[in-house]
Structure formats: structure tokens, C-alpha cells
Design an enzyme around this catalytic site. Structure first.
Site, PDB file in Angstrom:
ATOM      1  N   HIS A 126       0.835  -1.215   0.000  1.00  0.00           N
ATOM      2  CA  HIS A 126       0.000   0.000   0.000  1.00  0.00           C
ATOM      3  C   HIS A 126       0.872   1.268   0.000  1.00  0.00           C
ATOM      4  CE1 HIS A 126      -3.680   2.331   1.180  1.00  0.00           C
ATOM      5  NE2 HIS A 126      -2.789   3.096   1.788  1.00  0.00           N
ATOM      6  N   GLU A 127       1.850   1.315   0.885  1.00  0.00           N
ATOM      7  CA  GLU A 127       2.680   2.524   0.993  1.00  0.00           C
ATOM      8  C   GLU A 127       3.523   2.724  -0.260  1.00  0.00           C
ATOM      9  OE1 GLU A 127       2.141   4.736   3.209  1.00  0.00           O
ATOM     10  OE2 GLU A 127       0.815   3.467   4.403  1.00  0.00           O
ATOM     11  N   HIS A 130       1.625   4.682  -2.661  1.00  0.00           N
ATOM     12  CA  HIS A 130       1.725   6.124  -2.388  1.00  0.00           C
ATOM     13  C   HIS A 130       3.063   6.681  -2.873  1.00  0.00           C
ATOM     14  CE1 HIS A 130      -2.010   6.395  -0.291  1.00  0.00           C
ATOM     15  NE2 HIS A 130      -1.625   5.805   0.840  1.00  0.00           N
ATOM     16  N   HIS A 136      -5.747   7.213  -2.730  1.00  0.00           N
ATOM     17  CA  HIS A 136      -6.619   6.121  -2.323  1.00  0.00           C
ATOM     18  C   HIS A 136      -7.636   5.773  -3.406  1.00  0.00           C
ATOM     19  CE1 HIS A 136      -5.424   6.822   2.093  1.00  0.00           C
ATOM     20  NE2 HIS A 136      -4.764   5.787   1.580  1.00  0.00           N
TER      21      HIS A 136
HETATM   22  N1  TQI Z   1      -1.474   5.465   6.986  1.00  0.00           N
HETATM   23  C1  TQI Z   1      -2.227   6.258   6.086  1.00  0.00           C
HETATM   24  C2  TQI Z   1      -2.191   5.614   4.673  1.00  0.00           C
HETATM   25  O1  TQI Z   1      -1.101   5.223   4.228  1.00  0.00           O
HETATM   26  C3  TQI Z   1      -1.650   7.652   5.955  1.00  0.00           C
HETATM   27  C4  TQI Z   1      -2.530   8.503   5.102  1.00  0.00           C
HETATM   28  C5  TQI Z   1      -3.732   9.007   5.444  1.00  0.00           C
HETATM   29  C6  TQI Z   1      -2.320   8.897   3.761  1.00  0.00           C
HETATM   30  N2  TQI Z   1      -4.258   9.702   4.395  1.00  0.00           N
HETATM   31  C7  TQI Z   1      -3.420   9.635   3.364  1.00  0.00           C
HETATM   32  C8  TQI Z   1      -1.272   8.676   2.887  1.00  0.00           C
HETATM   33  C9  TQI Z   1      -3.538  10.158   2.091  1.00  0.00           C
HETATM   34  C10 TQI Z   1      -1.386   9.211   1.602  1.00  0.00           C
HETATM   35  C11 TQI Z   1      -2.523   9.924   1.209  1.00  0.00           C
HETATM   36  O2  TQI Z   1      -3.241   5.513   4.072  1.00  0.00           O
HETATM   37  S1  TQI Z   1      -2.113   4.205   7.765  1.00  0.00           S
HETATM   38  C12 TQI Z   1      -3.639   1.388   5.415  1.00  0.00           C
HETATM   39  C13 TQI Z   1      -4.981   0.968   4.966  1.00  0.00           C
HETATM   40  C14 TQI Z   1      -2.287   2.899   6.652  1.00  0.00           C
HETATM   41  C15 TQI Z   1      -3.515   2.478   6.249  1.00  0.00           C
HETATM   42  O3  TQI Z   1      -1.149   3.813   8.722  1.00  0.00           O
HETATM   43  O4  TQI Z   1      -3.411   4.571   8.240  1.00  0.00           O
HETATM   44  C16 TQI Z   1      -2.527   0.725   4.989  1.00  0.00           C
HETATM   45  C17 TQI Z   1      -1.168   2.231   6.225  1.00  0.00           C
HETATM   46  F1  TQI Z   1      -5.221   1.363   3.739  1.00  0.00           F
HETATM   47  F2  TQI Z   1      -5.121  -0.308   4.937  1.00  0.00           F
HETATM   48  F3  TQI Z   1      -5.882   1.412   5.774  1.00  0.00           F
HETATM   49  C18 TQI Z   1      -1.282   1.139   5.390  1.00  0.00           C
HETATM   50 CL1  TQI Z   1      -2.640  -0.670   3.990  1.00  0.00          CL
HETATM   51 ZN    ZN Z   2      -2.983   5.042   2.157  1.00  0.00          ZN
END
Ligand code: TQI
Ligand code: ZN
Ligand code: ZN
Length: 169
Positions: A126-127, A130, A136
Site C-alpha cells: 500500500h505505501e 503512495h 486512495h
Molecule cells: N497510513 C495512512 C495511509 O497510508 C496515511 C494517510 C492518510 C495517507 N491519508 C493519506 C497517505 C492520504 C497518503 C494519502 O493511508 S495508515 C492502510 C490501509 C495505513 C492504512 O497507517 O493509516 C494501509 C497504512 F489502507 F489499509 F488502511 C497502510 Cl494498507
Molecule cells: Zn494510504
């Protein structure tokens, strides 16, 4: 449906062979390195991008580190669960993971005895999305869908992820 960051940032055409490095001082097992290698491979399989590990953290395009709490970028981590990791849009390459999570590195996250276990590869795939410029997705099966329930393992790209990344690269 997939989305991009405002302004549609992406790695430029002359930077398609990217390196990644791990923060010196993080103790990383070979298993952890394999998890990241596998996560990068998911994206290189469907794009002209390649990813290779370098021992030179400072010159790496993508800098990966595990950090606890406040780590100097204004987005502190919060202990177990909550925020798991964050990555910045291209061409930043900063990829931070919350050192306080109960990361599952290998083995079955569904069967973990730890209720708060989080699958490392799921979060890494996922990261990396990004890091490459994907925002998303509204498609629930997509890697870039913004929520997972705890103990999810989701590491295969969905068509929506592939269409998004192939639009960028
Ligand atoms: N971190 C968030 C994410 O990576 C950080 C974030 C929030 C973000 N809003 C964003 C990053 C907008 C970029 C653009 O989405 S998290 C998931 C998931 C997170 C969440 O730690 O909440 C995953 C990290 F999608 F599953 F909820 C990994 Cl896979
Ligand atoms: Zn994300
Ligand atoms: Zn950070």
C-alpha cells in the site's frame, strides 16, 4: 476507482530504476528484506519501474525506516494500531513505519495470537503505491483502498491498482 495526489506527481522518465535503502540502526532480518523485496516486485511486475536495494541509505531514492512516536517530520506515530505507516508522494521517497506495531513478517496474520498483529507486506504494498504517486481508491478490493480490518493480508494488486499505476507509468 484509483486516484492520484494533487498535481499528479510521479517519478520522472529518467528515474525509472529506483533504489531503496533501510535506515541504519534499524535491525533488519533477511526475512524483513524479503518482505519489502516482494512488495516492490508487485509494482515492478506491472510497470517499467525497477527497484533494487542499496546499502547507501543517504543516496537511496526510497528511504525506509521504522520509527517510534515523534520522529521529526510533524507526523508522529501513535503506538500500537492507529497510524501504521506513512509515505510521501513522488519524488520524496520517504517511507516510514511505526516501530511500535506488532508487525507480522512471515507467517499467517489471520492465525496470529496477537490481536493487533499487522501484516507488514500488506502495508508495504500500500505505501509503495503512495510512494509511486497513487492516492486512495474507492474499490474495496484494491490495495489502495484506505482501510483494512486488523489482521488483513492483502498483497495482490487489483485491476484498479494496475490501471492506476499504468496510467502514471
Ligand atoms: N497510513 C495512512 C495511509 O497510508 C496515511 C494517510 C492518510 C495517507 N491519508 C493519506 C497517505 C492520504 C497518503 C494519502 O493511508 S495508515 C492502510 C490501509 C495505513 C492504512 O497507517 O493509516 C494501509 C497504512 F489502507 F489499509 F488502511 C497502510 Cl494498507
Ligand atoms: Zn494510504
Ligand atoms: Zn514520518
Amino acid at each position: 476507482h484509483y486516484s492520484f495526489f494533487p498535481g499528479t506527481p510521479r517519478w520522472p522518465a529518467n528515474r525509472r530504476d529506483l533504489t531503496y535503502g533501510f535506515l541504519p540502526g534499524n535491525e533488519l532480518t533477511d526475512e524483513i528484506k524479503v518482505v519489502f523485496s516482494s512488495a516492490f516486485q508487485k509494482w515492478s511486475a506491472v510497470t517499467p519501474l525497477t527497484f533494487s536495494r542499496t546499502d547507501s541509505f543517504l543516496t537511496a531514492d526510497i528511504k525506509i525506516g521504522f520509527y517510534s512516536g515523534d520522529h521529526g517530520d510533524g507526523e508522529p506515530f501513535d503506538g500500537v494500531l492507529g497510524t501504521l505507516a506513512h509515505a510521501f508522494s513522488p519524488p520524496s521517497g520517504r517511507f516510514h513505519l511505526d516501530a511500535d506495531e506488532n508487525w507480522i513478517v512471515s507467517g499467517d496474520v489471520m492465525r496470529s495470537a496477537v490481536p493487533s498483529a499487522v501484516d507488514l507486506e500488506t502495508v508495504a504494498v500500500h505505501e509503495i503505491g503512495h510512494l509511486l504517486g497513487l492516492g486512495h481508491s474507492s474499490v474495496e478490493d484494491a490495495i489502495m483502498y484506505p482501510t483494512i480490518t486488523s489482521r488483513t493480508r492483502k498483497v495482490e494488486l487489483a485491476n484498479d491498482d494496475i490501471e492506476g499505476i499504468q496510467w502514471l507509468y
